[in-house]
Design a protein around this motif. Sequence first.
Motif, PDB file in Angstrom:
ATOM      1  N   ALA A 126      -4.486  -1.725  -6.672  1.00 19.74           N
ATOM      2  CA  ALA A 126      -3.350  -1.679  -7.595  1.00 19.74           C
ATOM      3  C   ALA A 126      -3.747  -2.363  -8.897  1.00 19.74           C
ATOM      4  CB  ALA A 126      -2.149  -2.389  -6.966  1.00 19.74           C
ATOM      5  N   GLU A 127      -2.809  -2.424  -9.805  1.00 20.96           N
ATOM      6  CA  GLU A 127      -2.993  -3.184 -11.038  1.00 20.96           C
ATOM      7  C   GLU A 127      -1.970  -4.301 -11.058  1.00 20.96           C
ATOM      8  OE1 GLU A 127      -3.705  -1.285 -14.909  1.00 20.96           O
ATOM      9  OE2 GLU A 127      -3.556   0.598 -13.786  1.00 20.96           O
ATOM     10  N   LEU A 128      -2.439  -5.518 -11.245  1.00 18.13           N
ATOM     11  CA  LEU A 128      -1.557  -6.664 -11.432  1.00 18.13           C
ATOM     12  C   LEU A 128      -1.286  -6.759 -12.932  1.00 18.13           C
ATOM     13  CD1 LEU A 128      -0.085  -9.230 -10.572  1.00 18.13           C
ATOM     14  CD2 LEU A 128      -2.294 -10.414 -10.588  1.00 18.13           C
ATOM     15  N   VAL A 129      -0.026  -6.542 -13.329  1.00 18.79           N
ATOM     16  CA  VAL A 129       0.293  -6.457 -14.755  1.00 18.79           C
ATOM     17  C   VAL A 129       1.185  -7.571 -15.274  1.00 18.79           C
ATOM     18  CG1 VAL A 129      -0.068  -3.965 -14.893  1.00 18.79           C
ATOM     19  CG2 VAL A 129       2.212  -4.853 -14.343  1.00 18.79           C
ATOM     20  N   ASP A 130       1.800  -8.337 -14.364  1.00 14.71           N
ATOM     21  CA  ASP A 130       2.688  -9.385 -14.843  1.00 14.71           C
ATOM     22  C   ASP A 130       2.925 -10.403 -13.731  1.00 14.71           C
ATOM     23  OD1 ASP A 130       4.283 -10.750 -16.650  1.00 14.71           O
ATOM     24  OD2 ASP A 130       5.892  -9.266 -16.687  1.00 14.71           O
ATOM     25  N   CYS A 131       3.363 -11.562 -14.141  1.00 13.08           N
ATOM     26  CA  CYS A 131       3.714 -12.641 -13.225  1.00 13.08           C
ATOM     27  C   CYS A 131       5.019 -13.221 -13.758  1.00 13.08           C
ATOM     28  CB  CYS A 131       2.593 -13.676 -13.213  1.00 13.08           C
ATOM     29  SG  CYS A 131       2.694 -14.856 -11.891  1.00 13.08           S
ATOM     30  N   VAL A 132       6.114 -13.080 -12.977  1.00  8.55           N
ATOM     31  CA  VAL A 132       7.447 -13.396 -13.471  1.00  8.55           C
ATOM     32  C   VAL A 132       8.107 -14.426 -12.557  1.00  8.55           C
ATOM     33  CG1 VAL A 132       9.680 -12.398 -14.118  1.00  8.55           C
ATOM     34  CG2 VAL A 132       7.607 -11.004 -14.298  1.00  8.55           C
ATOM     35  N   ARG A 133       8.796 -15.402 -13.142  1.00  4.73           N
ATOM     36  CA  ARG A 133       9.522 -16.395 -12.348  1.00  4.73           C
ATOM     37  C   ARG A 133      10.550 -15.695 -11.469  1.00  4.73           C
ATOM     38  NH1 ARG A 133       8.901 -22.126 -13.399  1.00  4.73           N
ATOM     39  NH2 ARG A 133      10.419 -22.212 -11.713  1.00  4.73           N
ATOM     40  N   SER A 134      10.642 -16.149 -10.239  1.00  5.70           N
ATOM     41  CA  SER A 134      11.568 -15.529  -9.284  1.00  5.70           C
ATOM     42  C   SER A 134      13.022 -15.653  -9.733  1.00  5.70           C
ATOM     43  CB  SER A 134      11.382 -16.131  -7.893  1.00  5.70           C
ATOM     44  OG  SER A 134      11.593 -17.519  -7.928  1.00  5.70           O
ATOM     45  N   ALA A 147       0.832  -1.218   0.000  1.00  6.39           N
ATOM     46  CA  ALA A 147       0.000   0.000   0.000  1.00  6.39           C
ATOM     47  C   ALA A 147       0.858   1.256   0.000  1.00  6.39           C
ATOM     48  CB  ALA A 147      -0.945  -0.002   1.201  1.00  6.39           C
ATOM     49  N   LEU A 148       1.990   1.195   0.659  1.00  5.05           N
ATOM     50  CA  LEU A 148       2.876   2.354   0.773  1.00  5.05           C
ATOM     51  C   LEU A 148       3.950   2.386  -0.313  1.00  5.05           C
ATOM     52  CD1 LEU A 148       3.308   2.358   4.650  1.00  5.05           C
ATOM     53  CD2 LEU A 148       1.750   3.742   3.257  1.00  5.05           C
ATOM     54  N   SER A 149       3.852   1.481  -1.270  1.00  2.66           N
ATOM     55  CA  SER A 149       4.762   1.403  -2.423  1.00  2.66           C
ATOM     56  C   SER A 149       6.211   1.088  -2.067  1.00  2.66           C
ATOM     57  CB  SER A 149       4.688   2.693  -3.256  1.00  2.66           C
ATOM     58  OG  SER A 149       3.412   2.831  -3.818  1.00  2.66           O
ATOM     59  N   TYR A 150       6.457   0.509  -0.900  1.00  3.06           N
ATOM     60  CA  TYR A 150       7.798   0.025  -0.578  1.00  3.06           C
ATOM     61  C   TYR A 150       8.035  -1.329  -1.230  1.00  3.06           C
ATOM     62  CZ  TYR A 150       8.233   3.707   2.879  1.00  3.06           C
ATOM     63  OH  TYR A 150       8.299   4.929   3.492  1.00  3.06           O
ATOM     64  N   LYS A 151       6.975  -1.979  -1.623  1.00  2.00           N
ATOM     65  CA  LYS A 151       7.031  -3.325  -2.204  1.00  2.00           C
ATOM     66  C   LYS A 151       6.165  -3.304  -3.467  1.00  2.00           C
ATOM     67  CE  LYS A 151       5.597  -7.963  -0.625  1.00  2.00           C
ATOM     68  NZ  LYS A 151       6.592  -8.782  -1.286  1.00  2.00           N
ATOM     69  N   GLN A 152       6.754  -3.657  -4.613  1.00  2.00           N
ATOM     70  CA  GLN A 152       6.013  -3.664  -5.873  1.00  2.00           C
ATOM     71  C   GLN A 152       5.741  -5.073  -6.401  1.00  2.00           C
ATOM     72  OE1 GLN A 152       8.717  -1.116  -5.704  1.00  2.00           O
ATOM     73  NE2 GLN A 152       7.010   0.018  -4.842  1.00  2.00           N
ATOM     74  N   SER A 199     -11.279   3.508 -10.491  1.00  2.72           N
ATOM     75  CA  SER A 199     -11.234   3.794 -11.927  1.00  2.72           C
ATOM     76  C   SER A 199      -9.892   4.373 -12.366  1.00  2.72           C
ATOM     77  CB  SER A 199     -12.359   4.780 -12.283  1.00  2.72           C
ATOM     78  OG  SER A 199     -12.098   6.039 -11.679  1.00  2.72           O
ATOM     79  N   ILE A 200      -8.897   4.264 -11.555  1.00  4.11           N
ATOM     80  CA  ILE A 200      -7.589   4.839 -11.859  1.00  4.11           C
ATOM     81  C   ILE A 200      -6.987   4.166 -13.090  1.00  4.11           C
ATOM     82  CG2 ILE A 200      -5.225   5.103 -10.996  1.00  4.11           C
ATOM     83  CD1 ILE A 200      -6.517   5.107  -8.187  1.00  4.11           C
ATOM     84  N   SER A 201      -6.448   4.969 -13.961  1.00  6.62           N
ATOM     85  CA  SER A 201      -5.743   4.463 -15.118  1.00  6.62           C
ATOM     86  C   SER A 201      -4.294   4.964 -15.041  1.00  6.62           C
ATOM     87  CB  SER A 201      -6.383   4.989 -16.406  1.00  6.62           C
ATOM     88  OG  SER A 201      -6.171   6.379 -16.522  1.00  6.62           O
ATOM     89  N   PRO A 202      -3.390   4.386 -15.799  1.00  5.00           N
ATOM     90  CA  PRO A 202      -1.998   4.857 -15.765  1.00  5.00           C
ATOM     91  C   PRO A 202      -1.882   6.347 -16.076  1.00  5.00           C
ATOM     92  CG  PRO A 202      -2.116   2.764 -16.888  1.00  5.00           C
ATOM     93  CD  PRO A 202      -3.551   3.196 -16.629  1.00  5.00           C
ATOM     94  N   GLU A 203      -2.737   6.864 -16.951  1.00  6.15           N
ATOM     95  CA  GLU A 203      -2.699   8.290 -17.284  1.00  6.15           C
ATOM     96  C   GLU A 203      -3.032   9.164 -16.066  1.00  6.15           C
ATOM     97  OE1 GLU A 203      -4.674   6.058 -19.160  1.00  6.15           O
ATOM     98  OE2 GLU A 203      -2.979   5.738 -20.511  1.00  6.15           O
ATOM     99  N   ASP A 204      -3.894   8.674 -15.186  1.00  6.79           N
ATOM    100  CA  ASP A 204      -4.260   9.421 -13.989  1.00  6.79           C
ATOM    101  C   ASP A 204      -3.073   9.584 -13.060  1.00  6.79           C
ATOM    102  OD1 ASP A 204      -6.974   9.697 -14.671  1.00  6.79           O
ATOM    103  OD2 ASP A 204      -7.441   7.740 -13.799  1.00  6.79           O
ATOM    104  N   LYS A 247       3.802  -8.566 -10.406  1.00  4.73           N
ATOM    105  CA  LYS A 247       4.165  -7.166 -10.582  1.00  4.73           C
ATOM    106  C   LYS A 247       2.939  -6.275 -10.380  1.00  4.73           C
ATOM    107  CE  LYS A 247       6.516  -3.531 -11.965  1.00  4.73           C
ATOM    108  NZ  LYS A 247       7.355  -2.827 -11.028  1.00  4.73           N
ATOM    109  N   LEU A 248       3.031  -5.376  -9.408  1.00  6.13           N
ATOM    110  CA  LEU A 248       1.944  -4.451  -9.092  1.00  6.13           C
ATOM    111  C   LEU A 248       2.369  -3.030  -9.456  1.00  6.13           C
ATOM    112  CD1 LEU A 248       1.172  -5.923  -5.566  1.00  6.13           C
ATOM    113  CD2 LEU A 248      -0.176  -6.273  -7.650  1.00  6.13           C
ATOM    114  N   ILE A 249       1.497  -2.325 -10.172  1.00 11.61           N
ATOM    115  CA  ILE A 249       1.761  -0.926 -10.516  1.00 11.61           C
ATOM    116  C   ILE A 249       0.546  -0.097 -10.122  1.00 11.61           C
ATOM    117  CG2 ILE A 249       3.325  -1.547 -12.418  1.00 11.61           C
ATOM    118  CD1 ILE A 249       1.047  -0.649 -14.345  1.00 11.61           C
ATOM    119  N   ASN A 250       0.695   1.205 -10.230  1.00  8.29           N
ATOM    120  CA  ASN A 250      -0.404   2.136  -9.923  1.00  8.29           C
ATOM    121  C   ASN A 250      -1.022   1.820  -8.565  1.00  8.29           C
ATOM    122  OD1 ASN A 250       0.082   3.258 -12.433  1.00  8.29           O
ATOM    123  ND2 ASN A 250      -1.484   2.039 -13.424  1.00  8.29           N
TER     124      ASN A 250
END
Length: 180
Positions: free
Chosen positions: A83-91, A15-20, A172-177, A116-119
């Motif tokens: 947040a937005e979940l945008v990817d899932c990557v092997r560790s 929530a505090l963006s220390y962890k993405q 309704s947040i988008s990356p542009e916001d 991977k969490l963004i926004n």
Amino acid sequence: MKAITIYNPWAMLIALSYKQYETRAWWANYRGKIAIHAGLSKEFLPSPAGVEEFASLLGIDESVAGKIIKLNAETLGHVVAVAELVDCVRSEKLRSEISDREHHLGDYSDKRYGWKLINIVPIKPVKVRGQQGLWDIDLAGQIEHVSKEIYSLSCSNLPAGQLTRIAADPLSISPEDLEG
């Protein structure tokens, strides 16, 4: 919208963006908006006595670390961010790409995945019952505003001027916001 229950302190650190990245033993096919729910377990909560170590791990002032530790206890059983979940990557791939802090805040052992969490936007905590795995949640009408108290502790690069604009409808947040 989907939701994921995560133990604190990790849910609050997202929530505090220390962890993405959220690390899991399973792949997620889902991509899109996701609510971050802090589970009820107190097992992993940092203690107030450990504020110096917690501050050092995050690279922050001890007074801010103390406030985050307090929030961890107060937000158990609450949705704390969207947040937005945008990817899932092997560790195995992520280990060479992430910061030391991110590495210390997740389990990047072999055969795991980093989600991977963004926004990431902290919200005023909403009490709901969590579940295992990805689960559906309807937060319509339950989110009052972006929590300025929580945001003030964040390392997010969300421009302060955007808080008012997204406060009306964080779902309704988008990356542009989120662009400055």
